[in-house]
Write an enzyme that holds these catalytic residues in place. Structure first.
Site, PDB file in Angstrom:
ATOM      1  N   ALA A 166       2.517   8.150  17.016  1.00 54.94           N
ATOM      2  CA  ALA A 166       2.551   9.351  16.180  1.00 54.94           C
ATOM      3  C   ALA A 166       1.734   9.158  14.905  1.00 54.94           C
ATOM      4  CB  ALA A 166       3.996   9.704  15.834  1.00 54.94           C
ATOM      5  N   ASN A 202      -6.887   0.232   6.950  1.00 55.96           N
ATOM      6  CA  ASN A 202      -6.612  -0.648   8.083  1.00 55.96           C
ATOM      7  C   ASN A 202      -5.173  -1.146   8.145  1.00 55.96           C
ATOM      8  OD1 ASN A 202      -7.276  -2.854  10.161  1.00 55.96           O
ATOM      9  ND2 ASN A 202      -6.591  -4.039   8.386  1.00 55.96           N
ATOM     10  N   LYS A 256      -0.684   6.898  14.312  1.00 55.70           N
ATOM     11  CA  LYS A 256      -2.101   6.686  14.596  1.00 55.70           C
ATOM     12  C   LYS A 256      -2.779   7.981  15.049  1.00 55.70           C
ATOM     13  CE  LYS A 256      -2.510   2.248  13.744  1.00 55.70           C
ATOM     14  NZ  LYS A 256      -3.368   1.757  12.642  1.00 55.70           N
ATOM     15  N   SER A 275      -5.928   3.844  16.934  1.00 55.28           N
ATOM     16  CA  SER A 275      -5.564   3.025  18.091  1.00 55.28           C
ATOM     17  C   SER A 275      -5.822   3.797  19.370  1.00 55.28           C
ATOM     18  CB  SER A 275      -4.077   2.646  18.009  1.00 55.28           C
ATOM     19  OG  SER A 275      -3.635   2.057  19.220  1.00 55.28           O
ATOM     20  N   VAL A 314       0.813  -1.216   0.000  1.00 52.41           N
ATOM     21  CA  VAL A 314       0.000   0.000   0.000  1.00 52.41           C
ATOM     22  C   VAL A 314       0.845   1.263   0.000  1.00 52.41           C
ATOM     23  CG1 VAL A 314      -1.967  -1.103   1.125  1.00 52.41           C
ATOM     24  CG2 VAL A 314      -0.234   0.033   2.533  1.00 52.41           C
ATOM     25  N   TYR A 361       4.526   4.536  16.251  1.00 51.53           N
ATOM     26  CA  TYR A 361       3.179   3.984  16.093  1.00 51.53           C
ATOM     27  C   TYR A 361       2.149   4.979  16.616  1.00 51.53           C
ATOM     28  CZ  TYR A 361      -0.747   0.734  16.678  1.00 51.53           C
ATOM     29  OH  TYR A 361      -1.987   0.123  16.634  1.00 51.53           O
ATOM     30  N   ILE A 404      -6.143  -5.973  20.646  1.00 51.90           N
ATOM     31  CA  ILE A 404      -6.963  -7.073  20.173  1.00 51.90           C
ATOM     32  C   ILE A 404      -6.048  -8.245  19.818  1.00 51.90           C
ATOM     33  CG2 ILE A 404      -8.585  -7.830  18.397  1.00 51.90           C
ATOM     34  CD1 ILE A 404      -9.780  -5.716  20.195  1.00 51.90           C
TER      35      ILE A 404
END
Length: 273
Positions: A150, A85, A152, A135, A59, A148, A181
């Site tokens: 930053a 996602n 999100k 998140s 992506v 991560y 999860i």
């Protein structure tokens, strides 16, 4: 028939979301890097109420958004929903994160969603929805969040901007913020007893959430029943980010009160000097 484009569709939350959309009668273009996982996805979803098309690509590639959106238009005649996602886990704190890792996290979880949204906007008709998977680490401080957190958190800013900019054109933008999860991405972290207890013992709801729980939230925000919801973030975390809960097991493990000694430095232990 409505059509959705879902990135990171071959495992975890993306897989559960793909199944939820197909079961709801929404055609899906599922995008992921691994052709074998996509083949397994197609086999698992055979016989669903709606058709599935898969596309193996990175992506973050320059041509990825155009290829994915183009497939939706070619195969199903248009695009109605985008679910950003795709992501990675196991981040490190800022002082342990090199530039290469920082760039990789931001590229995958902020730049790519931005570019996919830009391409989707060109294909949407009179109505459209974008759901960004953020998140709880974008809502509250989290140990080892680093790049991560930053990325999100940046997704939340992108979400509210698009809600404002394109809401009057019939395009709604919202985000979900899952807690931890159990998925292949989080498996390694959940093997860490401290990390597992930090999440489990501070969640007031019973047990663990599932990828299907997050998928249903994404489906809701993409459906007409949420037509008056725009620019919002929905935490799917059992109350972890909004409460100060501690389980009985954790409370019983505390044998002596911890009294901070600030007398020498005038600041809490571990504070910056």
């Amino acid at each position: 028939m409505r059509t959705a484009l879902i990135t990171g569709a071959s495992s975890g939350i993306g897989l559960a979301t793909t199944r939820a959309f197909l079961d709801a009668g929404i055609a899906v273009v599922g995008v992921a890097r691994d052709p074998q996982k996509l083949a397994a996805l197609a086999a698992a979803c055979a016989g669903s109420p709606a058709p599935l098309a898969t596309l193996a690509l990175d992506v973050t590639a320059d041509d990825a958004p155009a290829k994915a959106v183009g497939l939706a238009v070619e195969r199903f005649g248009g695009l109605d929903h985008l679910v950003n996602n795709a992501g990675i886990g196991s981040p490190k704190p800022v002082h342990e994160t090199d530039d290469e890792t920082l760039d990789a996290f931001l590229d995958l979880m902020l730049r790519a969603p931005f570019r996919f949204a830009r391409e989707a906007l060109r294909a949407f008709g009179e109505r459209g929805t974008i759901v960004n998977v953020s998140s709880t680490y974008a809502l509250v401080g989290g140990l080892r969040g680093g790049a991560y957190s930053a990325a999100k958190a940046g997704l939340l800013g992108l979400t509210t901007h698009m809600a404002c900019q394109y809401g009057s054109a019939g395009i709604r933008s919202n985000a979900v913020a899952p807690g931890v999860i159990p998925t292949p991405m989080t498996q390694g972290r959940l093997e860490d007893e401290r990390f597992r207890r930090m999440n489990y013992d501070q969640t007031p709801s019973v047990g663990w959430g599932s990828a299907a729980d997050v998928a249903q939230a994404i489906l809701f925000l993409s459906s007409p029943v949420s037509q008056w919801i725009n620019g919002q973030v929905l935490a799917v975390d059992g109350g972890w980010s909004s409460t100060k809960f501690l389980s009985e097991a954790a409370l019983s493990a505390v044998r002596e009160p911890v009294v901070p000694d600030w007398t020498h430095s005038g600041r809490p232990p571990g504070a910056a000097r």
